[in-house]
Write a protein that holds these residues in place. Structure first.
Motif, PDB file in Angstrom:
ATOM      1  N   ALA A 157      81.417 110.498  31.529  1.00 36.39           N
ATOM      2  CA  ALA A 157      81.308 111.400  32.765  1.00 36.39           C
ATOM      3  C   ALA A 157      80.106 112.465  32.521  1.00 36.39           C
ATOM      4  O   ALA A 157      79.894 113.150  33.163  1.00 36.39           O
ATOM      5  CB  ALA A 157      82.365 112.014  33.413  1.00 36.39           C
ATOM      6  N   GLU A 158      79.734 112.529  31.463  1.00 33.17           N
ATOM      7  CA  GLU A 158      78.921 113.703  30.984  1.00 33.17           C
ATOM      8  C   GLU A 158      77.631 113.475  31.296  1.00 33.17           C
ATOM      9  O   GLU A 158      76.872 112.661  31.223  1.00 33.17           O
ATOM     10  CB  GLU A 158      78.972 113.935  29.319  1.00 33.17           C
ATOM     11  CG  GLU A 158      78.022 115.183  29.147  1.00 33.17           C
ATOM     12  CD  GLU A 158      78.064 115.271  27.396  1.00 33.17           C
ATOM     13  OE1 GLU A 158      76.991 115.302  27.105  1.00 33.17           O
ATOM     14  OE2 GLU A 158      79.197 115.208  26.742  1.00 33.17           O
ATOM     15  N   PRO A 159      76.907 114.536  32.228  1.00 36.26           N
ATOM     16  CA  PRO A 159      75.558 114.367  32.780  1.00 36.26           C
ATOM     17  C   PRO A 159      74.563 114.177  31.425  1.00 36.26           C
ATOM     18  O   PRO A 159      74.964 114.642  30.570  1.00 36.26           O
ATOM     19  CB  PRO A 159      75.647 115.628  33.681  1.00 36.26           C
ATOM     20  CG  PRO A 159      76.761 116.339  33.543  1.00 36.26           C
ATOM     21  CD  PRO A 159      77.595 115.878  32.350  1.00 36.26           C
ATOM     22  N   PRO A 160      73.404 113.606  32.146  1.00 31.87           N
ATOM     23  CA  PRO A 160      72.559 113.527  31.031  1.00 31.87           C
ATOM     24  C   PRO A 160      71.830 114.758  30.627  1.00 31.87           C
ATOM     25  O   PRO A 160      71.803 115.615  31.516  1.00 31.87           O
ATOM     26  CB  PRO A 160      71.434 112.604  31.772  1.00 31.87           C
ATOM     27  CG  PRO A 160      71.731 112.690  33.066  1.00 31.87           C
ATOM     28  CD  PRO A 160      73.215 112.762  33.121  1.00 31.87           C
ATOM     29  N   ILE A 185      79.049 119.503  38.705  1.00 34.25           N
ATOM     30  CA  ILE A 185      80.455 119.807  39.034  1.00 34.25           C
ATOM     31  C   ILE A 185      81.206 118.343  38.279  1.00 34.25           C
ATOM     32  O   ILE A 185      80.576 117.306  39.150  1.00 34.25           O
ATOM     33  CB  ILE A 185      80.970 120.253  40.296  1.00 34.25           C
ATOM     34  CG1 ILE A 185      80.401 121.654  40.698  1.00 34.25           C
ATOM     35  CG2 ILE A 185      82.431 120.243  40.617  1.00 34.25           C
ATOM     36  CD1 ILE A 185      80.832 122.914  39.912  1.00 34.25           C
ATOM     37  N   ALA A 186      81.945 118.289  37.357  1.00 32.31           N
ATOM     38  CA  ALA A 186      82.265 117.024  36.977  1.00 32.31           C
ATOM     39  C   ALA A 186      83.365 116.565  38.148  1.00 32.31           C
ATOM     40  O   ALA A 186      83.833 117.148  39.019  1.00 32.31           O
ATOM     41  CB  ALA A 186      82.921 117.136  35.543  1.00 32.31           C
ATOM     42  N   SER A 187      83.489 115.228  37.880  1.00 38.59           N
ATOM     43  CA  SER A 187      84.562 114.522  39.073  1.00 38.59           C
ATOM     44  C   SER A 187      85.965 115.123  38.878  1.00 38.59           C
ATOM     45  O   SER A 187      86.596 115.153  39.876  1.00 38.59           O
ATOM     46  CB  SER A 187      84.615 112.868  38.732  1.00 38.59           C
ATOM     47  OG  SER A 187      84.892 112.824  37.208  1.00 38.59           O
ATOM     48  N   ARG A 215      83.237 123.528  31.235  1.00 38.36           N
ATOM     49  CA  ARG A 215      83.031 122.420  30.150  1.00 38.36           C
ATOM     50  C   ARG A 215      82.026 122.738  29.457  1.00 38.36           C
ATOM     51  O   ARG A 215      80.928 122.742  30.358  1.00 38.36           O
ATOM     52  CB  ARG A 215      83.424 120.974  30.733  1.00 38.36           C
ATOM     53  CG  ARG A 215      83.200 119.928  29.747  1.00 38.36           C
ATOM     54  CD  ARG A 215      84.187 118.897  29.778  1.00 38.36           C
ATOM     55  NE  ARG A 215      83.977 118.178  30.968  1.00 38.36           N
ATOM     56  CZ  ARG A 215      83.104 117.032  31.074  1.00 38.36           C
ATOM     57  NH1 ARG A 215      82.434 116.732  30.079  1.00 38.36           N
ATOM     58  NH2 ARG A 215      83.158 116.407  32.402  1.00 38.36           N
ATOM     59  N   LEU A 216      81.676 122.942  28.386  1.00 37.77           N
ATOM     60  CA  LEU A 216      80.545 123.077  27.329  1.00 37.77           C
ATOM     61  C   LEU A 216      79.910 121.817  27.082  1.00 37.77           C
ATOM     62  O   LEU A 216      80.700 121.080  26.463  1.00 37.77           O
ATOM     63  CB  LEU A 216      80.565 124.201  26.519  1.00 37.77           C
ATOM     64  CG  LEU A 216      81.200 125.591  26.742  1.00 37.77           C
ATOM     65  CD1 LEU A 216      81.097 126.486  25.617  1.00 37.77           C
ATOM     66  CD2 LEU A 216      80.096 126.384  28.183  1.00 37.77           C
TER      67      LEU A 216
END
Length: 545
Positions: free
Chosen positions: A36-39, A72-74, A103-104
């Motif tokens: 789920a980490e953004p690119p 913003i993560a899910s 979250r870093l």
């Protein structure tokens, strides 16, 4: 952690002056990459810098802490890209500002600064449209920017910080060179790490002139000259380290391209036993360097460690009773007890001119950084004939080619035969990272290609690196040398005097015990020090001649 009173990373609060509702307790989640980490590509960071999350924080705050809110993560956390470790106070401020856990994720610091700069320069579409109405279209020439404009760009604080970050990250990554390459879409930044280029970042095109002008200012070059190549140097101090950065700028299709060569002037000289020479070859080489007079050559391409090898030899000979003088371009290592002369062609201090002066300086041992022309080679031979021990380098593909190279420069074959004691050919191969090394069996076709014509080694142990943080995911960390040593025996001298072809010289050298570079690399790969792919990358197939 608690929120610091009166501290807001966004500056004055845009919301009404009502009492802020208490947010959740500050939480930080470990930077564990997941699906789920953004690119975090350069384009994605630039998009995030212009997005609504980043706009809630001031550009100064983002630059100061080298961070960028991504999404913003899910699961509800705020995903923040950080180029450096964040202070707990900063994490606490982010939690209270966005009212959610943080979250870093890791991202290159240079990419983050470039994205922030890009967002500052962007103009909203409606402003662009309104600016066009009722205006005349003006065509600007390519060289429209004045010297004052370029100097102002180079002295902007964000540009200074971006260039400094590029240099600091290169030092942290153990890079030997920084490449700033002009392209249609802007600059491409690459570092040469362990001899291989790795892509780092893509600063936006609007900062291309500013970054290159900043490098020119640091190197004392003409910032207005963009049609001709320029060379300069930058002297830096980092804590207790002194750095010498050689700058080369050349014009290209889309603008100027820059290469920065980093030389750590405080780096110590490496002992010969640390360079990766096999014990037998090391004994033969030490025997050669202890001869009273003659020429010893080290050959190989640029960046193959020739100077490091020569300094290892000089370190063995550096005694109070011995006078050692070197001529170099540039001086890469500073050695106590050795007189070192940097060449300066601009004032006429070439290798040949410095050598003439050295011969009146009563030396015992002379090191010439490189034999570039006939004049330098002739003076070096005269020094060897008059009782001096001379070390130098040549740009050739292997050790036997050193003989033909000197003859091609115009030196008489009988002089080459009379003065040259031995020629060491070398290459550098990357070593398998010990932190993530694992045993494995290479593909059969790779083994067949590398083993062709090589001695059989029982029970070879092939290794590779899986990739980890210590090696930045490459599977390699550090380099070691592969060597071949050709000693000038009486049979070799006879071949040289009668102008024998290179193939005959090479065949005789191998018949007298010289292991070629491919064989030396094969032995290191079978010992698990490097990989077969590295050996094939830097050595030539002996069958091709």
């Amino acid at each position: 952690m608690t929120r610091l009173p009166g501290r807001s990373p966004a500056g004055p609060a845009p919301a009404p002056a009502s009492e802020p509702s208490p947010g959740p307790p500050a939480q930080v989640l470990a930077p564990t990459p997941g699906p789920a980490e953004p690119p975090r590509a350069a384009a994605d960071l630039r998009a995030a810098a212009a997005g609504p999350l980043a706009q809630r924080l001031s550009a100064k705050y983002l630059e100061e802490h080298c961070l960028l809110p991504l999404a913003i993560a899910s699961s509800g956390e705020l995903v923040v890209a950080a180029g450096t470790p964040l202070d707990p106070t900063v994490i606490d401020e982010l939690c209270w500002t966005f009212e959610r856990p943080v979250r870093l994720v890791d991202a290159p610091a240079a990419e983050i600064h470039a994205a922030i700069l890009s967002a500052q320069a962007e103009v909203p579409p409606e402003v662009q449209a309104s600016d066009l109405r009722g205006s005349d279209l003006v065509v600007l020439a390519d060289e429209e920017e004045t010297i004052d404009d370029l100097r102002a760009l180079a002295n902007q604080a964000p540009v200074i910080k971006l260039v400094n970050v590029l240099i600091l990250e290169a030092l942290r990554a153990r890079a030997s060179d920084i490449h700033l390459e002009a392209g249609a879409d802007g600059l491409r930044v690459r570092y040469r790490i362990d001899g291989v280029l790795q892509e780092i970042s893509h600063p936006p095109r609007q900062y291309q002139a500013a970054v290159i002008s900043r490098v020119k200012v640091m190197a004392g070059l003409n910032i207005a000259e963009r049609r001709l190549a320029q060379d300069g140097r930058i002297r830096l101090r980092l804590s207790d380290r002194e750095l010498d950065v050689r700058v080369s700028i050349t014009p290209s299709l889309h603008g100027e391209s820059v290469v920065l060569r980093i030389l750590d002037r405080g780096a110590g000289v490496r002992d010969l036993t640390e360079l990766g020479m096999p014990s037998r070859l090391l004994e033969e080489f030490e025997h050669l360097i202890r001869q009273p007079h003659g020429i010893i050559l080290v050959t190989g391409p640029t960046g193959s460690g020739k100077t490091t090898t020569l300094y290892g030899a000089l370190d063995r000979l550096n005694q109070p009773a011995v006078k050692i003088v070197t001529v170099e371009d540039p001086v890469e290592y500073q050695v106590a007890g050795v007189t070192q002369i940097p060449v300066n062609p601009k004032i006429g201090l070439t290798f040949a001119a410095a050598l003439r002066s050295i011969l009146r300086h009563d030396p015992d041992i002379i090191m010439v950084g490189e034999m570039r022309d006939r004049e330098t080679a002739e003076i070096a031979i005269q020094a060897a004939l008059t009782g001096h021990l001379v070390f130098s380098t040549l740009h050739t593909n292997d050790a036997p080619s050193g003989v033909t190279r000197m003859v091609d420069m115009g030196i008489e074959p009988y002089l080459v035969a009379a003065t040259v004691l031995g020629i060491l050919g070398q290459r550098l191969v990357r070593m398998v990272c010990d932190s993530c090394a694992e045993d494995f069996q290479p593909p059969p076709d790779v083994v067949t290609q590398a083993a062709a014509g090589q001695p059989d080694i029982p029970k070879p142990r092939f290794r590779r690196g899986r990739g980890c943080d210590a090696c930045s995911g490459t599977g390699y960390r550090g380099r070691t040398g592969v060597y071949e040593l050709m000693r000038m025996t009486e049979e070799q001298r006879a071949l040289v005097v009668k102008h024998a072809p290179l193939a005959e010289v090479r065949a005789l050298a191998q018949g007298q015990g010289m292991a070629p570079l491919r064989a030396a690399g094969w032995a290191k790969a079978c010992a698990g020090i490097t990989t077969l792919e590295e050996v094939l990358r830097v050595t030539r197939d002996e069958v091709l001649g």
